[in-house]
Design a protein around this motif. Structure first.
Motif, mmCIF file in Angstrom:
data_model
loop_
_atom_site.group_PDB
_atom_site.id
_atom_site.type_symbol
_atom_site.label_atom_id
_atom_site.label_comp_id
_atom_site.label_asym_id
_atom_site.label_seq_id
_atom_site.Cartn_x
_atom_site.Cartn_y
_atom_site.Cartn_z
ATOM 1 N N UNK A 154 0.791 -1.226 0.000
ATOM 2 C CA UNK A 154 0.000 0.000 0.000
ATOM 3 C C UNK A 154 0.826 1.280 0.000
ATOM 4 N N UNK A 155 2.116 1.223 0.321
ATOM 5 C CA UNK A 155 2.935 2.435 0.331
ATOM 6 C C UNK A 155 2.945 3.156 -1.017
ATOM 7 N N UNK A 156 3.140 2.457 -2.148
ATOM 8 C CA UNK A 156 3.085 3.164 -3.444
ATOM 9 C C UNK A 156 1.708 3.763 -3.727
ATOM 10 N N UNK B 297 -1.427 8.869 -4.010
ATOM 11 C CA UNK B 297 -2.450 9.759 -3.461
ATOM 12 C C UNK B 297 -1.831 11.064 -2.952
ATOM 13 N N UNK B 298 -0.614 10.976 -2.394
ATOM 14 C CA UNK B 298 0.062 12.186 -1.906
ATOM 15 C C UNK B 298 0.388 13.133 -3.051
ATOM 16 N N UNK B 299 0.802 12.574 -4.195
ATOM 17 C CA UNK B 299 1.065 13.407 -5.370
ATOM 18 C C UNK B 299 -0.213 14.020 -5.919
ATOM 19 N N UNK B 300 -1.326 13.314 -5.770
ATOM 20 C CA UNK B 300 -2.598 13.748 -6.364
ATOM 21 C C UNK B 300 -3.339 14.754 -5.496
ATOM 22 N N UNK B 301 -3.350 14.517 -4.169
ATOM 23 C CA UNK B 301 -4.171 15.335 -3.283
ATOM 24 C C UNK B 301 -3.364 16.203 -2.315
ATOM 25 N N UNK B 302 -2.057 15.995 -2.254
ATOM 26 C CA UNK B 302 -1.236 16.730 -1.302
ATOM 27 C C UNK B 302 -0.715 15.818 -0.213
ATOM 28 N N UNK B 303 0.373 16.221 0.412
ATOM 29 C CA UNK B 303 1.020 15.364 1.424
ATOM 30 C C UNK B 303 0.379 15.514 2.791
ATOM 31 N N UNK B 304 -0.067 16.726 3.139
ATOM 32 C CA UNK B 304 -0.688 16.926 4.447
ATOM 33 C C UNK B 304 -1.949 16.079 4.624
ATOM 34 N N UNK C 136 7.237 12.559 -6.972
ATOM 35 C CA UNK C 136 8.064 12.260 -5.798
ATOM 36 C C UNK C 136 7.360 11.326 -4.817
ATOM 37 N N UNK C 137 6.074 11.578 -4.550
ATOM 38 C CA UNK C 137 5.328 10.739 -3.610
ATOM 39 C C UNK C 137 5.265 9.298 -4.052
ATOM 40 N N UNK C 138 5.008 9.089 -5.346
ATOM 41 C CA UNK C 138 4.914 7.720 -5.859
ATOM 42 C C UNK C 138 6.247 6.985 -5.744
ATOM 43 N N UNK C 139 7.328 7.688 -6.106
ATOM 44 C CA UNK C 139 8.643 7.036 -6.050
ATOM 45 C C UNK C 139 9.051 6.767 -4.600
ATOM 46 N N UNK C 140 8.806 7.724 -3.702
ATOM 47 C CA UNK C 140 9.099 7.479 -2.288
ATOM 48 C C UNK C 140 8.209 6.366 -1.737
ATOM 49 N N UNK C 141 6.994 6.251 -2.273
ATOM 50 C CA UNK C 141 6.127 5.135 -1.884
ATOM 51 C C UNK C 141 6.757 3.799 -2.233
ATOM 52 N N UNK C 142 7.340 3.718 -3.429
ATOM 53 C CA UNK C 142 8.017 2.481 -3.830
ATOM 54 C C UNK C 142 9.263 2.226 -2.985
#
Length: 397
Positions: A62-64, A69-76, A336-342
């Motif tokens: 689920x991390x990726x 989702x972080x890239x799409x909606x924001x990290x906060x 960035x969020x997706x890659x850090x998710x992986x």
């Protein structure tokens, strides 16, 4: 105070608490499962292994997804979702009536996770380039400190306040992390890509794909190495110790030695990576870590072992923040969020794989071979990084 520094402080606390939430169950798990009605020793061992490991396996899946989702909606929003969700789930573990409910909640905990991914992405994208390595190095100490102190905190709460209060108190701490995140984290987020991209389209937009793959594998190997010795440290200290009455204390100090060194060195090595380049820190840290694992197989007493574990902590402190800094450098902000998710997924798989590797190698070949094999894996990874990352980036500088 700059916004990125305030974000770093809040994220540090949140990652510290969520790491405690992931790891605090370890020392009380067999006791809690027995308390839930399982009395067969073999079944307790089996259920303990499943309940502990399943969270990391599900988290790796689920991390990726949460990174996307972080890239799409924001990290906060992802920070708020993860901290509140984990607070509720961990709190509910205190009400479990049987072992299957406990395992189900551990699965749910793995699904909800994503706080670390969102924190890393937020700090990487909101911090200026001159301070990114230092910030990521400082942030990495939160996860290390939480994982280090989690079992100790869990054991202390169980001993003084009761078994179920381990979950209630940890849930309350996670709720505090949610509130502080909601109040103090500020994010300047602009969604850069309006349409949903397929995995293939995302991959095609990433420059230097081979470097990303090597960094993901390196992330896996780092966590594999760090956790390969977790199952056997106490047994090894017992073998080395001449005074068995203090084994628990000696094992505890040994566990803490590498974590303490990591906390001391990570921000400093992160700052060095800002100045000389993350790839140089990664290469040196991999070589030193691999070399420091090998003599651990030949120590004669616990004090030699502790000293080497402390030195190992100093060496490995440069790995995670430098890998994150390099990934951030070669990845577009919108991904960035997706890659850090992986990368977090690779880390969770490394935690699980390291625990399995250490236990199996110790059982079939002997404890000393765990250190030799782990050291060899790190040195092989260092050779790969030298030819495929260090040389390639040196030519482009």
């Amino acid at each position: 105070m700059p916004i990125w520094k305030r974000n770093l402080i809040v994220c540090w606390f949140g990652m510290f608490v969520t790491s405690i939430g992931m790891s605090q169950i370890a020392p009380v798990l067999p006791l809690y499962i027995k308390n839930l009605g399982v009395h067969n020793t073999t079944l307790i061992d089996q259920f303990s292994g499943v309940a502990f490991g399943v969270t990391y396996i599900i988290s790796s899946v689920f991390s990726p997804i949460w990174g996307h989702a972080a890239d799409k909606f924001g990290r906060k929003p992802m920070l708020l979702r993860a901290s509140l969700g984990m607070a509720i789930v961990v709190f509910c573990m205190g009400f479990a009536q049987n072992v299957y409910e406990l395992i189900g909640l551990r699965v749910l905990q793995g699904i909800i996770t994503g706080y670390s991914t969102a924190c890393t992405t937020l700090i990487a994208t909101q911090t200026d380039k001159e301070h990114a390595g230092w910030a990521l190095g400082t942030l990495s100490t939160a996860s290390i400190a939480g994982s280090l102190l989690g079992p100790t905190i869990g054991g202390f709460i169980e001993d003084h306040f009761g078994m179920r209060n381990v979950f209630f108190i940890t849930g309350a701490l996670l709720l505090i992390a949610f509130v502080t995140t909601a109040l103090f984290v500020k994010e300047s987020f602009t969604r850069q890509d309006k349409k949903t991209l397929s995995t293939k389209e995302i991959w095609n937009t990433i420059p230097k794909k081979s470097l990303i793959i090597i960094m993901l594998v390196t992330f896996f190997v780092i966590y594999l190495a760090l956790y390969s010795v977790e199952p056997i440290i106490t047994v090894y200290v017992t073998q080395l110790s001449q005074n068995t009455s203090h084994v628990a204390l000696l094992a505890g100090i040994t566990f803490s030695a590498s974590g303490l060194a990591n906390i001391i060195a990570a921000p400093r090595l992160g700052k060095i990576s800002d100045k000389i380049g993350a790839q140089k820190v990664i290469l040196v840290a991999l070589v030193m870590s691999g070399l420091l694992f090998i003599p651990q197989a030949f120590v004669k007493n616990p004090w030699q072992f502790m000293a080497l574990r402390f030195l190992l902590g100093l060496a490995t402190a440069g790995l995670v923040p430098s890998v994150n800094a390099l990934v951030k450098k070669i990845t577009p902000d919108s991904l960035t969020g997706r890659i850090f998710g992986f990368s977090m997924s690779a880390g969770y798989l490394g935690v699980f794989g390291g625990s399995i590797l250490g236990g199996q190698v110790a059982a079939y070949l002997g404890i000393r071979y765990v250190f030799l094999i782990t050291g060899a894996l790190l040195l092989i990874n260092a050779v790969w990084v030298y030819f495929k990352v260090y040389n390639k980036l040196r030519l482009t500088e």
